[in-house]
Design a protein around this motif. Sequence first.
Motif, PDB file in Angstrom:
ATOM      1  N   ILE A 340      -2.545  -2.375  -0.943  1.00 43.64           N
ATOM      2  CA  ILE A 340      -2.122  -1.248  -0.162  1.00 43.64           C
ATOM      3  C   ILE A 340      -1.395  -1.548   0.868  1.00 43.64           C
ATOM      4  CG2 ILE A 340      -2.745   0.944   1.352  1.00 43.64           C
ATOM      5  CD1 ILE A 340      -5.228   1.162  -0.454  1.00 43.64           C
ATOM      6  N   ASP A 341      -1.835  -2.701   1.495  1.00 43.23           N
ATOM      7  CA  ASP A 341      -1.083  -3.131   2.490  1.00 43.23           C
ATOM      8  C   ASP A 341       0.306  -3.924   2.307  1.00 43.23           C
ATOM      9  OD1 ASP A 341      -2.965  -2.712   4.489  1.00 43.23           O
ATOM     10  OD2 ASP A 341      -3.849  -4.684   4.734  1.00 43.23           O
ATOM     11  N   SER A 342       0.361  -4.282   1.102  1.00 45.94           N
ATOM     12  CA  SER A 342       1.570  -4.911   0.559  1.00 45.94           C
ATOM     13  C   SER A 342       2.662  -3.935   0.228  1.00 45.94           C
ATOM     14  CB  SER A 342       1.247  -5.492  -0.986  1.00 45.94           C
ATOM     15  OG  SER A 342       1.182  -4.696  -1.789  1.00 45.94           O
ATOM     16  N   PHE A 343       2.265  -2.616   0.482  1.00 49.76           N
ATOM     17  CA  PHE A 343       3.635  -1.533   0.489  1.00 49.76           C
ATOM     18  C   PHE A 343       4.406  -1.502   1.911  1.00 49.76           C
ATOM     19  CE2 PHE A 343       2.978   1.429  -3.453  1.00 49.76           C
ATOM     20  CZ  PHE A 343       2.087   0.738  -4.046  1.00 49.76           C
ATOM     21  N   LYS A 344       3.508  -1.852   2.971  1.00 50.70           N
ATOM     22  CA  LYS A 344       3.934  -1.782   4.241  1.00 50.70           C
ATOM     23  C   LYS A 344       5.136  -2.327   4.458  1.00 50.70           C
ATOM     24  CE  LYS A 344      -0.610  -0.185   6.007  1.00 50.70           C
ATOM     25  NZ  LYS A 344      -1.816  -0.611   6.467  1.00 50.70           N
ATOM     26  N   PRO A 345       5.489  -3.505   3.958  1.00 53.15           N
ATOM     27  CA  PRO A 345       6.623  -4.289   4.527  1.00 53.15           C
ATOM     28  C   PRO A 345       7.924  -3.336   3.943  1.00 53.15           C
ATOM     29  CG  PRO A 345       5.134  -5.933   3.764  1.00 53.15           C
ATOM     30  CD  PRO A 345       4.476  -4.587   3.387  1.00 53.15           C
ATOM     31  N   LEU A 346       7.785  -2.900   2.746  1.00 52.90           N
ATOM     32  CA  LEU A 346       8.657  -2.483   2.039  1.00 52.90           C
ATOM     33  C   LEU A 346       8.971  -0.911   2.774  1.00 52.90           C
ATOM     34  CD1 LEU A 346       7.609  -2.993  -1.634  1.00 52.90           C
ATOM     35  CD2 LEU A 346       9.610  -3.857  -0.423  1.00 52.90           C
ATOM     36  N   CYS A 347       7.858  -0.213   3.150  1.00 52.88           N
ATOM     37  CA  CYS A 347       8.310   1.049   3.804  1.00 52.88           C
ATOM     38  C   CYS A 347       9.085   0.544   5.375  1.00 52.88           C
ATOM     39  CB  CYS A 347       7.098   1.639   4.327  1.00 52.88           C
ATOM     40  SG  CYS A 347       5.972   1.984   3.002  1.00 52.88           S
ATOM     41  N   GLN A 348       8.478  -0.573   5.800  1.00 49.33           N
ATOM     42  CA  GLN A 348       9.274  -0.562   7.148  1.00 49.33           C
ATOM     43  C   GLN A 348      10.805  -1.419   6.797  1.00 49.33           C
ATOM     44  OE1 GLN A 348       7.491  -0.723   9.773  1.00 49.33           O
ATOM     45  NE2 GLN A 348       9.645  -1.472  10.909  1.00 49.33           N
ATOM     46  N   GLU A 349      10.953  -1.859   5.767  1.00 48.81           N
ATOM     47  CA  GLU A 349      12.248  -2.346   5.429  1.00 48.81           C
ATOM     48  C   GLU A 349      12.953  -0.857   5.273  1.00 48.81           C
ATOM     49  OE1 GLU A 349      12.674  -4.714   1.695  1.00 48.81           O
ATOM     50  OE2 GLU A 349      14.795  -5.005   1.930  1.00 48.81           O
ATOM     51  N   GLU A 350      12.518   0.005   4.373  1.00 51.08           N
ATOM     52  CA  GLU A 350      13.244   1.066   4.127  1.00 51.08           C
ATOM     53  C   GLU A 350      13.600   1.962   5.375  1.00 51.08           C
ATOM     54  OE1 GLU A 350      11.758   3.941   1.312  1.00 51.08           O
ATOM     55  OE2 GLU A 350      13.538   5.508   1.739  1.00 51.08           O
ATOM     56  N   HIS A 351      12.698   1.905   6.227  1.00 48.59           N
ATOM     57  CA  HIS A 351      12.714   2.614   7.420  1.00 48.59           C
ATOM     58  C   HIS A 351      13.888   1.947   8.389  1.00 48.59           C
ATOM     59  CE1 HIS A 351      10.389   5.786   8.902  1.00 48.59           C
ATOM     60  NE2 HIS A 351       9.451   5.303   8.169  1.00 48.59           N
ATOM     61  N   GLU A 352      14.027   0.706   8.350  1.00 50.77           N
ATOM     62  CA  GLU A 352      15.098  -0.063   9.123  1.00 50.77           C
ATOM     63  C   GLU A 352      16.259   0.188   8.586  1.00 50.77           C
ATOM     64  OE1 GLU A 352      13.590  -3.969   9.531  1.00 50.77           O
ATOM     65  OE2 GLU A 352      11.921  -3.348  10.799  1.00 50.77           O
ATOM     66  N   LYS A 353      16.349  -0.025   7.195  1.00 49.58           N
ATOM     67  CA  LYS A 353      17.761  -0.189   6.845  1.00 49.58           C
ATOM     68  C   LYS A 353      18.320   1.453   6.373  1.00 49.58           C
ATOM     69  CE  LYS A 353      17.563  -4.418   4.311  1.00 49.58           C
ATOM     70  NZ  LYS A 353      17.456  -5.458   3.047  1.00 49.58           N
ATOM     71  N   VAL A 354      17.380   2.384   6.251  1.00 54.93           N
ATOM     72  CA  VAL A 354      18.055   3.674   5.658  1.00 54.93           C
ATOM     73  C   VAL A 354      17.393   4.880   6.906  1.00 54.93           C
ATOM     74  CG1 VAL A 354      18.213   5.502   3.930  1.00 54.93           C
ATOM     75  CG2 VAL A 354      18.136   3.078   3.433  1.00 54.93           C
ATOM     76  N   ILE A 355      16.113   5.000   6.949  1.00 58.90           N
ATOM     77  CA  ILE A 355      15.581   6.288   7.394  1.00 58.90           C
ATOM     78  C   ILE A 355      15.971   6.386   8.758  1.00 58.90           C
ATOM     79  CG2 ILE A 355      13.466   7.368   7.755  1.00 58.90           C
ATOM     80  CD1 ILE A 355      12.351   5.965   5.333  1.00 58.90           C
ATOM     81  N   ASP A 356      15.813   5.313   9.632  1.00 61.43           N
ATOM     82  CA  ASP A 356      15.984   5.555  11.038  1.00 61.43           C
ATOM     83  C   ASP A 356      17.372   5.883  11.375  1.00 61.43           C
ATOM     84  OD1 ASP A 356      13.414   4.812  11.343  1.00 61.43           O
ATOM     85  OD2 ASP A 356      13.757   2.569  11.924  1.00 61.43           O
ATOM     86  N   GLY A 357      18.319   5.342  10.570  1.00 65.47           N
ATOM     87  CA  GLY A 357      19.624   5.624  10.842  1.00 65.47           C
ATOM     88  C   GLY A 357      20.163   7.009  10.191  1.00 65.47           C
ATOM     89  N   ALA A 358      19.330   7.521   9.063  1.00 66.36           N
ATOM     90  CA  ALA A 358      19.672   8.768   8.539  1.00 66.36           C
ATOM     91  C   ALA A 358      18.875   9.844   9.357  1.00 66.36           C
ATOM     92  CB  ALA A 358      19.100   8.844   7.143  1.00 66.36           C
TER      93      ALA A 358
END
Lengths: 565, 184
Positions: A340-358
Amino acid sequence: MTGAEALIQSLLDQGVDTAFVYPGGTIIRVFDALFSHRPELRQILVRHEQGAAHAAQGYARISGKTGVAIVTSGPGATNTLTGISDAMLDSTPIVVIAGQVGTDALGTDAFQEIDLVGVTQPITKWSYQIRRAQDIPWAVARAFYIAQSGRPGPVVLDFSKTAQNETIDYKPEKIDFIRSYIPAPDPDMERIHAAADLINAARKPLVLVGHGVELGNAEQELKAFIEKADAPAARTLLGLSALESDHPLNMGMLGMHGNLAPNVMTNQCDVLIAVGMRFDDRVTSDVNFYARQAKIIHLDIDKSEFGKNVKPDVAVLGDCRKTLALITERIDKASHKEWIDSFKPLCQEEHEKVIDGATHPKNGPLLMGEVVNAVAQQAPRNAALVTDVGLNQMFAARYFKYNVPRSIITSGGLGTMGFSLPAAIGASFAAEDRMIFSFQGDGGFQMNLQELGTIMETGAPIKIVVMNNTYLGNVRQWQQMMFESRYSCTPMKSPEFGKIASAYGIPYRKVADRSELAEAISEMISAPGAFILETEVMTEENVMPMIPGHKPVDKMIFTIDDDWK
Amino acid sequence: MMEKTLYTLIVHSENIAGVLNQITAVFTRRQVNIESLNVSASSIKGIHRYTITAWSDRESIEKIANQIEKKVDVLQCRYFTDDEIFMQEVALYKVVTSVLMESPAMNEIIRKYDAKLIEVNQTFSVIEKTGNTRDIMSLNEELTAQGGMLQFVSSGRVAITRARIEHVSEYLEKIGEQYGIRNI
């Protein structure tokens, strides 16, 4: 009584309290019968029969009850075909009743005659022509039983004038068995054990949550299952509200514009457990690169889904409310923290690259994700989202918050532009305690714009959010990516929506400035009835991340400049 | 390209107008041609039986069978290969009587194929042959070679399964059990 009256009586016996209607010549006698039943059978006069079908869908999707549309023959009937097809692909229980010419005129190309049964057979669960009044109670009972049971779907009743005019002694009919049709087969215990064994042996299980979970009212059973298995879960577009957004095991949305983590992890899990979903191509992309490493368990109520797109190792046929519970009983309480923890870096990556800016841009024009996120911040907990199709749909699906079941109503399989407005109207009549947000693009809004008339007349309290980017944005995005920005017929000039709103007497506000957004949304939400909030959003915004067509699910891109060809 | 086999589908449905249309539409949508089709009553009252043959691979035929069985008025759809069924077709050949009378080879051919004459008049004669597609087609070729062939027609395949259980009866029993209904 007459056949027309028998039809209404049959509908009342089925518990129908609302119908979306449009009168016409061959159905006039039914409308005469409706006239005497106005209090107990609410009749919502739409402005176009397509609206009636979508409204019936919205009504059904939010409530689980069968939606009803009553229209005339010929063009009245053909105008409902898009909604019927949509209901077929998205497993929505609706019954469309259309007038038909008298039996003596059938096959003569009579005025407003079409072969409706012939036309609708491929896009319905059942389609039947009623020629004799004595068949009415049976046909209506059968129609509702078929529409609602098993995997739900649309039913068409082609109601000839002859049957409307004849008289019968009405006797109510109840149908809960058809020998050629097993809506929900009993679970096969061998398969249950096989599934449980695979799950117990799994180290990296991933659960895919589909619309079927909601259709089967199996939200609690699903939660009990994923919590005991300690399995991360991802939802399809139609399954978004089958598991609440903030559940700790919810890893987001699957598919082309879904979240990075569940798409990537689909190709890393060791056991994939698909519940009430059909491995649609928007979820799998190229099936040859889809979860090849995983054992696949597929739970579905429809046998024909097994192996249609993806071949399961264990197929569990039946009502997922039962099959999930049976599997949960037979699995060990597990812990998969590391997985389950292994999903977190990917969630983080999407936040940084897409979600926060969007969702939280610092400057520039308003963004769609930002608008949706701002609405979600202020929306009541049990609000429901109704989307149109295209960028507005993808942004809304991604950034709305789902707290209770049946919170997303969207055209997933057919992708029908113009769906949102009438579907939202339908939903509002089935869930008067819930706030309904209808998200639109400037294109789709104009496809069934006439239904503002229905809102005006009925006072349906829909909160309409138009995200106007002056383009048919989703196609424009593809043209930018695949056709060197040759924007063929995607720039679109729209009327002043404010004037249209005022013509229909619906309060309206337009926002282009970030500083006004939250306050404008608050005004919309606190308005007593319907409201149109037009937001001027960035003209050439793209929805990201994305699995480009036919690429493996784990190869998502974050901008169109990424290497994807 | 997967290898294609001639499959025989046996479908049981309610005797309701429009079912045939729904069944053939499943083939059309998946671009599979129907080779032959036969519809008749079945051993169970009110239930119709379709025997359909089509060249396909196993995966496609299974999907087709599932889609057919999904139709509300279809009770069951099963598919079989030739070694799982007994099957027959019937063919009629209309020939010029004078050619039949004057050619000694004609009678030999008819005997060789175990065919029979069901009509002989001054103008034409009708030969009937029951058997498999291969024999029926080669009889047609041989008769045609003799000259005087006027018409040829062959039926769709009819087939009976070799299994010791009757699939439809088993289906009806099973749902009877699930719903607690006797004599469905």
